[in-house]
Scaffold this motif. Structure first.
Motif, PDB file in Angstrom:
ATOM      1  N   ASP A 150      -3.253  15.439  15.594  1.00 40.96           N
ATOM      2  CA  ASP A 150      -3.284  14.267  15.610  1.00 40.96           C
ATOM      3  C   ASP A 150      -4.478  13.736  15.058  1.00 40.96           C
ATOM      4  N   LEU A 151      -5.399  14.677  15.137  1.00 42.06           N
ATOM      5  CA  LEU A 151      -6.722  13.939  14.415  1.00 42.06           C
ATOM      6  C   LEU A 151      -6.602  13.805  13.250  1.00 42.06           C
ATOM      7  N   GLN A 152      -6.016  14.983  12.539  1.00 34.24           N
ATOM      8  CA  GLN A 152      -6.299  14.944  11.244  1.00 34.24           C
ATOM      9  C   GLN A 152      -5.110  14.347  10.425  1.00 34.24           C
ATOM     10  N   PHE A 153      -3.851  13.657  11.100  1.00 30.61           N
ATOM     11  CA  PHE A 153      -2.666  12.289  11.322  1.00 30.61           C
ATOM     12  C   PHE A 153      -4.122  11.325  10.786  1.00 30.61           C
ATOM     13  N   ILE A 154      -4.949  10.952  11.177  1.00 31.05           N
ATOM     14  CA  ILE A 154      -5.095   9.545  11.951  1.00 31.05           C
ATOM     15  C   ILE A 154      -6.100   9.547  10.872  1.00 31.05           C
ATOM     16  N   LYS A 155      -6.794  10.625  10.582  1.00 30.73           N
ATOM     17  CA  LYS A 155      -7.890  10.558   9.164  1.00 30.73           C
ATOM     18  C   LYS A 155      -6.944  10.125   7.696  1.00 30.73           C
ATOM     19  N   VAL A 156      -6.178  11.118   8.005  1.00 26.30           N
ATOM     20  CA  VAL A 156      -5.663  11.159   6.480  1.00 26.30           C
ATOM     21  C   VAL A 156      -4.785   9.556   5.816  1.00 26.30           C
ATOM     22  N   ARG A 157      -4.137   9.613   7.039  1.00 30.50           N
ATOM     23  CA  ARG A 157      -3.546   7.484   7.513  1.00 30.50           C
ATOM     24  C   ARG A 157      -4.610   6.724   6.866  1.00 30.50           C
ATOM     25  N   GLY A 158      -5.638   6.651   7.586  1.00 34.18           N
ATOM     26  CA  GLY A 158      -6.338   5.519   7.992  1.00 34.18           C
ATOM     27  C   GLY A 158      -7.296   6.192   5.801  1.00 34.18           C
ATOM     28  N   GLY A 159      -7.402   7.124   5.535  1.00 31.56           N
ATOM     29  CA  GLY A 159      -7.953   7.629   3.908  1.00 31.56           C
ATOM     30  C   GLY A 159      -6.674   6.909   3.569  1.00 31.56           C
ATOM     31  N   PHE A 160      -5.804   7.063   3.655  1.00 31.51           N
ATOM     32  CA  PHE A 160      -4.372   6.851   2.383  1.00 31.51           C
ATOM     33  C   PHE A 160      -4.542   5.600   2.155  1.00 31.51           C
ATOM     34  N   ILE A 161      -4.265   4.465   3.666  1.00 31.40           N
ATOM     35  CA  ILE A 161      -4.523   2.611   3.315  1.00 31.40           C
ATOM     36  C   ILE A 161      -5.869   2.485   3.012  1.00 31.40           C
ATOM     37  N   SER A 162      -6.994   2.882   3.135  1.00 32.64           N
ATOM     38  CA  SER A 162      -7.602   2.679   2.559  1.00 32.64           C
ATOM     39  C   SER A 162      -8.024   2.352   1.256  1.00 32.64           C
ATOM     40  N   ASN A 163      -7.586   3.855   0.373  1.00 39.18           N
ATOM     41  CA  ASN A 163      -7.494   4.327  -0.624  1.00 39.18           C
ATOM     42  C   ASN A 163      -7.115   3.104  -1.403  1.00 39.18           C
ATOM     43  N   TYR A 164      -5.682   2.422  -1.076  1.00 39.36           N
ATOM     44  CA  TYR A 164      -4.195   1.437  -1.470  1.00 39.36           C
ATOM     45  C   TYR A 164      -5.217   0.348  -1.005  1.00 39.36           C
ATOM     46  N   LEU A 165      -5.573   0.286  -0.532  1.00 37.49           N
ATOM     47  CA  LEU A 165      -6.127  -1.344  -0.141  1.00 37.49           C
ATOM     48  C   LEU A 165      -7.283  -2.161  -1.019  1.00 37.49           C
ATOM     49  N   LEU A 166      -8.383  -1.156  -1.182  1.00 41.65           N
ATOM     50  CA  LEU A 166      -9.463  -1.078  -2.600  1.00 41.65           C
ATOM     51  C   LEU A 166      -9.145  -1.219  -3.346  1.00 41.65           C
ATOM     52  N   GLY A 167      -7.699  -1.602  -4.293  1.00 35.39           N
ATOM     53  CA  GLY A 167      -7.149  -2.004  -5.130  1.00 35.39           C
ATOM     54  C   GLY A 167      -7.268  -3.904  -5.352  1.00 35.39           C
ATOM     55  N   GLY A 168      -7.305  -4.176  -4.172  1.00 36.89           N
ATOM     56  CA  GLY A 168      -8.093  -5.654  -5.048  1.00 36.89           C
ATOM     57  C   GLY A 168      -6.873  -6.541  -3.979  1.00 36.89           C
ATOM     58  N   GLU A 169      -7.311  -7.722  -4.203  1.00 37.71           N
ATOM     59  CA  GLU A 169      -6.514  -8.673  -3.124  1.00 37.71           C
ATOM     60  C   GLU A 169      -4.716  -8.893  -3.061  1.00 37.71           C
ATOM     61  N   ILE A 170      -4.419  -8.753  -4.696  1.00 36.34           N
ATOM     62  CA  ILE A 170      -3.216  -9.278  -3.767  1.00 36.34           C
ATOM     63  C   ILE A 170      -2.505  -7.440  -3.571  1.00 36.34           C
ATOM     64  N   LEU A 171      -2.982  -6.458  -3.374  1.00 31.71           N
ATOM     65  CA  LEU A 171      -2.767  -5.541  -2.100  1.00 31.71           C
ATOM     66  C   LEU A 171      -2.457  -5.679  -1.186  1.00 31.71           C
ATOM     67  N   ALA A 172      -4.068  -6.397  -0.643  1.00 35.05           N
ATOM     68  CA  ALA A 172      -3.948  -7.190   0.719  1.00 35.05           C
ATOM     69  C   ALA A 172      -3.243  -7.953   0.993  1.00 35.05           C
ATOM     70  N   LYS A 173      -3.401  -8.986   0.030  1.00 36.24           N
ATOM     71  CA  LYS A 173      -2.613 -10.396   0.756  1.00 36.24           C
ATOM     72  C   LYS A 173      -1.298  -9.366   1.503  1.00 36.24           C
ATOM     73  N   ARG A 174      -0.630  -8.720   0.358  1.00 36.65           N
ATOM     74  CA  ARG A 174       0.523  -8.055   0.471  1.00 36.65           C
ATOM     75  C   ARG A 174       1.260  -7.505   1.904  1.00 36.65           C
ATOM     76  N   ALA A 175      -0.465  -6.385   1.864  1.00 36.10           N
ATOM     77  CA  ALA A 175      -0.172  -5.570   3.159  1.00 36.10           C
ATOM     78  C   ALA A 175      -0.639  -6.599   4.382  1.00 36.10           C
ATOM     79  N   MET A 176      -1.113  -8.555   3.916  1.00 38.75           N
ATOM     80  CA  MET A 176      -1.494  -9.166   5.826  1.00 38.75           C
ATOM     81  C   MET A 176       0.209  -9.733   5.809  1.00 38.75           C
TER      82      MET A 176
END
Length: 665
Positions: A150-176
Motif C-alpha cells: 500500500d505504501l509503495q502504491f501511495i508513493k507511485v500514484r502521487g509521483g505519477f499524478i505530480s509528474n503529469y500535472l506539472l505539464g501546466g494549466e491545461i492539464l491542471a484545469k482538466r483535472a479540476m
C-alpha cells in the motif's frame, strides 16, 4: 556485456506469450540491469507486444521493465509513443475491474510516471486519449499506510499524478473538471482521524495539490481544507509535511478571507509555539529555510486588515514583542515585522509608543545601524518605526527617544531597500515638526546625500523619496511661520497615513506681503538661516526644479510648494538688501542667495515648459493653483521674467485645460 544485451533483445523479439517462464526471465534480466545499459537499444517494439498480453504476470513484469529503462532520458524519448502509452492506459483500465492487482497498478504507475517526467509530449498523449480520467480514478483506490505494498502504491500514484500535472494549466484545469479536488479532499478527510499514522499518505497527496495551486489561477480551497492544513501543521512532527502545509497555506493566505480564517483558527499562535519548541534545532540550511517559511506566514497573515485587528487582541501581540529579545535573527526580524503590521492604525501606534515598544525597537536599531548589519532587519525596523511615527501624538515622543540620532548614521548604507525606508521614516518624522525640519535643513551631510541619491540612484523609490524629503523639509520648516512673507496662499494638505495624495484647496496664508519687513529683522534672518544653508548646498535647487517633471502628481505638487517657499523667501534678495540688515557686511557675500540666477542655471523655464506640456491634461485644481502662485512669485525678478518669456510660459499656462474651464464658466 554488449553480446549479452543483444541476446536479451533477440530473446524479447522472439518471446511468445505461451512460453511465460522464458519471457519473464528475459524481462527480469532487463529490469535488474543498469537502466542506461539499454540506452543505445530500442526496446519499444518487443515490449509493446508483451505489454498487451492477457497474462497478468507477464504484463506486470513488462510494465516494471518499462519503468526501469525509462529512468533515463534517452529511453523516455523512445517510449513517448502513442501506442505504448495507450497500451499502458488500457492495461490500467482492465486492471480496475473485479480482478484488481495492486502490483500491476504500481508498475503501470511507475512506467507512465517515468515516461511523463519532464515530458510534455507524453503528457499530451495521455490527455488526448483521455487517459487522465483513468489517472484520476487512481485516487479512488483506498490504500492505507499499513502494508509495504500500500505504501509503495501511495508513493507511485502521487509521483505519477505530480509528474503529469506539472505539464501546466491545461492539464491542471482538466483535472479540476475530473473532480480531483473532491478526491484529494476525501483522502485528507480520512487522514485527519490520525495524522501521525497517515503521514505517508499526506506526504504523497499534498504535492499534487501544490502543483494545482501553481497552475490554476485563483484556486481557493474550501475553508474546511484550509483548517485541515492548519491542523496537520499543528499535529505533525514531520518537517517535510510541515513544509508542504506551510507552502500551501502561503498560497492560500494571499486571500484576505483566508488570512482571517487562519487567524481565528489560531495558526499564528501554533507556529509561534512550534518555533519556540524547535528553534534550537534549526542548525541546517533546510531547517532554517523551514523556520523562515513559518515566520513569513505569520507576517503574511498580519498583512490583512481584519486578521490584524483580530490578532491584536490575542496573545500573539505579546509573543511578537517577546521575540524582540530573541538572539535568533529570523525570530527577531519576524517580531519586528509583525509589530510593524500591527502598527497600521493610529490607536495601535499610540498604544505601542505608550507601552515602550518603540523604545525597544530603537534600542535594537541602535545596535544594527551599520553598513555590515543585517539588511532585512534594518528594513523591518525602519518600516515599523515609520508606521509608529505617523500619528501626530507619537512624533514628539519618538523624536525625544532619539529616532533621528539613531537613523542618521545609516546614511552610510547604500542598499536601496534600506535607503528607501530610511528616507520614508525621516519624511514621516518631520511632518509638522518645524524645529526638526529646520535642524535637518542645516545638516550638510544629509542634504548632500539626498542630492546625490536624487540624481544617481538606479532605484526609482530612492530617487523619489530623496526629492520628497527635501521638499518636506522646506514645507514643514517654513510654510506655517508667521514671519514668512507671502503674497498668496499655497495649497497644502496635512499628510495622511500610508499614502501620498494631492493637496486639497485649504490655503495657509502668512501675514506679511512681499518686501514688507517682519516685526523683527533679526528674527527674520534667523528664520531663513536653515533654508539659506540648504540652498548653498550644491544641487539642491536643481533637484527641486527637476522634481517638477516627476510622473507623480503628488511630487509635482510638493515641488511647486517647495519652490514657492524658496521664491517667497529669496527672490527679492538679489535686488534688495533689506532682509540682510542685521548681517555683517563681511558675511553678506556668502549669505546672499541669488535665487533667480540659480533658477536660470537649472533651466527652470525649460523644466516648466516640459512640466506643463506633459502634464497639463492631468493637472488637478490644486496643482494648477500652486503653479499659478509659483509663476506669479517668479515675476518679482526681472531676470526671470525674461527667462520665462524665452520658453513662452505665459502662453503655455493659458493652454492648461482646467484653467480654460475656469475662464469659460
Amino acid at each position: 556485456m554488449a553480446k549479452e544485451i543483444d541476446d536479451i533483445i533477440d530473446g524479447l523479439k522472439n518471446a511468445t506469450i505461451e512460453n511465460t517462464e522464458s519471457t519473464l526471465s528475459l524481462l527480469n534480466k532487463v529490469t535488474t540491469s543498469e537502466p542506461n545499459s539499454f540506452d543505445n537499444y530500442n526496446l519499444t517494439e518487443p515490449l509493446l507486444r508483451i505489454i498487451t498480453s492477457s497474462n497478468v504476470e507477464v504484463c506486470k513484469e513488462a510494465a516494471k521493465c518499462i519503468a526501469e529503462v525509462t529512468k533515463t532520458e534517452a529511453q523516455r524519448k523512445k517510449f513517448t509513443q502513442k501506442e505504448i502509452i495507450e497500451a499502458l492506459i488500457n492495461c490500467l483500465r482492465r486492471n480496475s475491474n473485479e480482478n484488481f492487482d495492486m502490483d500491476l497498478t504500481i508498475q503501470i504507475c511507475r512506467a507512465l510516471g517515468n515516461i511523463c517526467y519532464m515530458n510534455d509530449d507524453a503528457r499530451n498523449m495521455i490527455l488526448n486519449i483521455e487517459g487522465d480520467a483513468d489517472l484520476m480514478r487512481l485516487l479512488d483506490i483506498e490504500a492505507g499506510c499499513d502494508s509495504s505494498k500500500d505504501l509503495q502504491f501511495i508513493k507511485v500514484r502521487g509521483g505519477f499524478i505530480s509528474n503529469y500535472l506539472l505539464g501546466g494549466e491545461i492539464l491542471a484545469k482538466r483535472a479540476m473538471e475530473l473532480k480531483i479536488m473532491d478526491k484529494i479532499q476525501a483522502i485528507i478527510d480520512k487522514c485527519m482521524t490520525n495524522v501521525e499514522q497517515n503521514e505517508d499518505l499526506l506526504l504523497n497527496i499534498l504535492p499534487p495539490l501544490s502543483i494545482l495551486t501553481e497552475n490554476v489561477s485563483d484556486l481557493n480551497f474550501e475553508p474546511k481544507l484550509n483548517k485541515q492544513l492548519a491542523q496537520i501543521l499543528a499535529g505533525s512532527t514531520n518537517p517535510d509535511l510541515a513544509e508542504l502545509c506551510l507552502e500551501l497555506l502561503h498560497y492560500q493566505a494571499e486571500n484576505d478571507d483566508v488570512k482571517l480564517l487562519l487567524a481565528k483558527e489560531g495558526l499564528c499562535e501554533t507556529i509561534y509555539k512550534l518555533l519556540e519548541k524547535y528553534k534550537t534545532l534549526a542548525s541546517t540550511s533546510e531547517a532554517r529555510a523551514l523556520m523562515k517559511l513559518a515566520c513569513d506566514l505569520i507576517v503574511l497573515i498580519l498583512t490583512g486588515d481584519e486578521s490584524m485587528h483580530y490578532l491584536y487582541s490575542t496573545p500573539l501581540l505579546k509573543n511578537m514583542e517577546d521575540w524582540l529579545d530573541s538572539y535568533d535573527i529570523d525570530l527577531l526580524t519576524t517580531g519586528v515585522l509583525a509589530l510593524g503590521n500591527f502598527a497600521r492604525t493610529d490607536s495601535h501606534c499610540i498604544d505601542m509608543v505608550e507601552n515602550k515598544i518603540m523604545n525597544k525597537l530603537l534600542a535594537i536599531l541602535s545596535k544594527n545601524n551599520g553598513v555590515d548589519d543585517d539588511m532585512r532587519l534594518q528594513h523591518a525596523l525602519l518600516s515599523t518605526l515609520r508606521n509608529l511615527v505617523i500619528p501626530k501624538p507619537n512624533k514628539g515622543a519618538v523624536i525625544e527617544a532619539g529616532l533621528v540620532q539613531t537613523i542618521l548614521p545609516m546614511l552610510e548604507i547604500h542598499q536601496p531597500p534600506v535607503v528607501f525606508k530610511l528616507l520614508g521614516t525621516l519624511r514621516m518624522t518631520v511632518d509638522g515638526q518645524e524645529s526638526l525640519a529646520l535642524e535637518l535643513l542645516q545638516n550638510k551631510k544629509l542634504i548632500e546625500q539626498l542630492v546625490h541619491w536624487s540624481k544617481s540612484s538606479d532605484y526609482a523609490g530612492v530617487t523619489g523619496e530623496s526629492l520628497r524629503l527635501m521638499a518636506w523639509l522646506i514645507k514643514h520648516a517654513y510654510h506655517t511661520r508667521s514671519s514668512v512673507p507671502s503674497t498668496s496662499a499655497v495649497y497644502i494638505k496635512p499628510d495622511e497615513k500610508g499614502c501620498s495624495l494631492v493637496n486639497p484647496a485649504e490655503p495657509v496664508t502668512a501675514t506679511a506681503g512681499i518686501g514688507e519687513a517682519s516685526s523683527s529683522t533679526g528674527e527674520s534672518c534667523s528664520d531663513i538661516t536653515s533654508l539659506r544653508a540648504f540652498i548653498h548646498t550644491e544641487g539642491t535647487v536643481d533637484s527641486m526644479i527637476n522634481m517638477l517633471t516627476s510622473q507623480h502628481l503628488v511630487m509635482q505638487n510638493e515641488a511647486l510648494i517647495a519652490l514657492s517657499i524658496l521664491s517667497t523667501m529669496f527672490l527679492c534678495e538679489s535686488n534688495e538688501d533689506s532682509s540682510m540688515s542685521s548681517v555683517p557686511s563681511s558675511s553678506k557675500s556668502t549669505a546672499l542667495v541669488h535665487l533667480d540666477d540659480l533658477f536660470i542655471q537649472s533651466e527652470l523655464g525649460k523644466k516648466l515648459s516640459e512640466f506643463i506640456g506633459r502634464s497639463s491634461d492631468t493637472m488637478t485644481k490644486e496643482i494648477v493653483e500652486n503653479l499659478k502662485i509659483f509663476t506669479s512669485l517668479l515675476r518679482n525678478s526681472e531676470k526671470l521674467i525674461k527667462h520665462l518669456e524665452q520658453y513662452n510660459i505665459d502662453e503655455l499656462l493659458k493652454s492648461i485645460p482646467i484653467l480654460t474651464e475656469y475662464c469659460t464658466l
